[in-house]
Design a protein around this motif. Structure first.
Motif, mmCIF file in Angstrom:
data_model
loop_
_atom_site.group_PDB
_atom_site.id
_atom_site.type_symbol
_atom_site.label_atom_id
_atom_site.label_comp_id
_atom_site.label_asym_id
_atom_site.label_seq_id
_atom_site.Cartn_x
_atom_site.Cartn_y
_atom_site.Cartn_z
ATOM 1 N N LEU A 161 0.933 -1.139 0.039
ATOM 2 C CA LEU A 161 0.008 -0.014 0.021
ATOM 3 C C LEU A 161 0.980 1.194 0.047
ATOM 4 O O LEU A 161 0.411 2.426 -0.684
ATOM 5 C CB LEU A 161 -0.888 -0.048 1.230
ATOM 6 N N LEU A 162 1.921 1.357 0.918
ATOM 7 C CA LEU A 162 2.843 2.469 0.940
ATOM 8 C C LEU A 162 3.584 2.550 -0.377
ATOM 9 O O LEU A 162 3.513 3.782 -0.777
ATOM 10 C CB LEU A 162 3.777 2.364 2.087
ATOM 11 N N ASN A 163 4.061 1.401 -0.861
ATOM 12 C CA ASN A 163 4.505 1.375 -2.373
ATOM 13 C C ASN A 163 3.805 2.200 -3.547
ATOM 14 O O ASN A 163 4.223 2.885 -4.307
ATOM 15 C CB ASN A 163 5.094 0.167 -2.639
ATOM 16 N N ASN A 164 2.417 1.945 -3.396
ATOM 17 C CA ASN A 164 1.572 2.267 -4.552
ATOM 18 C C ASN A 164 1.221 3.631 -4.303
ATOM 19 O O ASN A 164 1.030 4.382 -5.259
ATOM 20 C CB ASN A 164 0.515 1.277 -4.356
ATOM 21 N N SER A 165 0.742 4.037 -3.278
ATOM 22 C CA SER A 165 0.311 5.370 -2.989
ATOM 23 C C SER A 165 1.072 6.320 -2.025
ATOM 24 O O SER A 165 0.917 7.471 -1.899
ATOM 25 C CB SER A 165 -0.988 5.347 -2.521
ATOM 26 N N ALA A 203 5.330 10.010 -4.171
ATOM 27 C CA ALA A 203 6.354 9.157 -5.050
ATOM 28 C C ALA A 203 7.612 8.821 -4.282
ATOM 29 O O ALA A 203 8.378 7.765 -4.401
ATOM 30 C CB ALA A 203 6.460 9.727 -6.282
ATOM 31 N N ASP A 204 7.967 9.662 -3.546
ATOM 32 C CA ASP A 204 9.215 9.611 -2.640
ATOM 33 C C ASP A 204 9.319 8.258 -1.799
ATOM 34 O O ASP A 204 10.315 7.674 -1.644
ATOM 35 C CB ASP A 204 9.474 10.892 -1.871
ATOM 36 N N VAL A 205 8.087 7.667 -1.376
ATOM 37 C CA VAL A 205 8.027 6.404 -0.781
ATOM 38 C C VAL A 205 8.416 5.341 -1.733
ATOM 39 O O VAL A 205 9.296 4.319 -1.165
ATOM 40 C CB VAL A 205 6.527 6.328 -0.109
ATOM 41 N N ALA A 206 7.840 5.302 -2.622
ATOM 42 C CA ALA A 206 8.353 4.048 -3.615
ATOM 43 C C ALA A 206 9.929 4.222 -4.019
ATOM 44 O O ALA A 206 10.604 3.244 -3.891
ATOM 45 C CB ALA A 206 7.526 4.270 -4.955
ATOM 46 N N ARG A 207 10.437 5.562 -4.165
ATOM 47 C CA ARG A 207 11.777 5.597 -4.220
ATOM 48 C C ARG A 207 12.718 5.052 -3.007
ATOM 49 O O ARG A 207 13.944 4.567 -3.030
ATOM 50 C CB ARG A 207 12.246 6.772 -4.701
ATOM 51 N N ILE A 208 12.134 5.339 -1.814
ATOM 52 C CA ILE A 208 12.876 4.803 -0.618
ATOM 53 C C ILE A 208 12.792 3.343 -0.383
ATOM 54 O O ILE A 208 13.830 2.821 -0.352
ATOM 55 C CB ILE A 208 12.278 5.489 0.582
ATOM 56 N N PHE A 209 11.768 2.689 -1.169
ATOM 57 C CA PHE A 209 11.641 1.465 -0.909
ATOM 58 C C PHE A 209 12.360 0.831 -2.109
ATOM 59 O O PHE A 209 13.263 -0.283 -1.754
ATOM 60 C CB PHE A 209 10.158 1.016 -1.134
ATOM 61 N N SER A 266 15.280 1.982 -3.119
ATOM 62 C CA SER A 266 16.817 2.207 -2.650
ATOM 63 C C SER A 266 17.165 1.124 -1.487
ATOM 64 O O SER A 266 18.313 0.911 -1.542
ATOM 65 C CB SER A 266 17.127 3.747 -2.378
ATOM 66 N N THR A 267 16.121 0.916 -0.566
ATOM 67 C CA THR A 267 16.351 -0.067 0.384
ATOM 68 C C THR A 267 16.249 -1.459 0.154
ATOM 69 O O THR A 267 16.436 -2.300 0.792
ATOM 70 C CB THR A 267 15.535 0.290 1.742
ATOM 71 N N LYS A 268 15.725 -1.808 -1.178
ATOM 72 C CA LYS A 268 15.470 -3.000 -1.548
ATOM 73 C C LYS A 268 14.552 -3.926 -0.557
ATOM 74 O O LYS A 268 14.764 -5.017 -0.651
ATOM 75 C CB LYS A 268 16.664 -3.759 -2.059
ATOM 76 N N ILE A 269 13.645 -3.405 0.058
ATOM 77 C CA ILE A 269 12.754 -3.811 1.090
ATOM 78 C C ILE A 269 11.964 -5.119 0.162
ATOM 79 O O ILE A 269 11.635 -6.121 1.136
ATOM 80 C CB ILE A 269 11.887 -2.921 1.799
ATOM 81 N N PHE A 270 11.450 -4.909 -0.933
ATOM 82 C CA PHE A 270 10.616 -5.931 -1.642
ATOM 83 C C PHE A 270 11.569 -7.099 -1.909
ATOM 84 O O PHE A 270 11.198 -8.104 -1.724
ATOM 85 C CB PHE A 270 9.829 -5.423 -2.799
#
Length: 163
Positions: free
Chosen positions: A115-119, A146-152, A154-158
């Protein structure tokens, strides 16, 4: 009775290496953390002392697969009361981080990350919400962050939770 034949003798050392896990060995099991925990007050199955004790004993699978590990609200009441000065919430967080790195991530957390990644939020803003904000005189906000998806990214959380 705790059966230690499947204990991982390196588990506690791996947690200590995690950021926030440094104080783990100072715990002598007084249970002040559990006594002061508001989550434990609501659900006595959550017990930070037990999580720490099982970690010290090397019960890796029991700790990492426990849904109760994820109930810590990070209110830091445990940290305030610990006579050893252990930052208990940080130790629990270190165990959670190690759990994710080891492939243990609860489905609910994965849903929240998606959810955080998408919105960029845990809930999507609808046009209705934006109009309501406008009528109330609140400043405009973007539907997506959009910054949240960029943070995810860069952290390679998925990649970490896909294990």
């Amino acid at each position: 009775m705790i059966d230690l034949k499947n204990a991982d003798i390196n588990f506690k050392w791996n947690i200590i290496k995690q950021e926030g896990g440094e104080g783990l060995l100072k715990c002598f099991g007084c249970s002040d953390c559990s006594a002061s925990c508001p989550v434990r007050y609501l659900d006595d199955r959550y017990n930070p002392r037990k999580i720490i004790r099982l970690t010290l004993l090397g019960m890796k699978n029991e700790v990492l697969s426990s849904p109760f590990l994820w109930l810590c609200a990070h209110c830091h009441a445990c940290t305030e009361r610990c006579p050893q000065g252990i930052r208990v919430a940080e130790v629990i967080n270190a165990i959670k981080n190690y759990a994710v790195k080891s492939g243990y991530c609860p489905e609910g957390l994965k849903v929240q990350l998606n959810l955080l990644n998408n919105s960029g939020r845990l809930y999507e803003l609808e046009d209705f919400d934006l109009r309501k904000r406008q009528r109330m005189g609140l400043p405009e906000i973007a539907k997506k962050i959009a910054d949240v998806a960029r943070i995810f990214q860069s952290t390679k959380i998925f990649e970490r939770i896909a294990k």
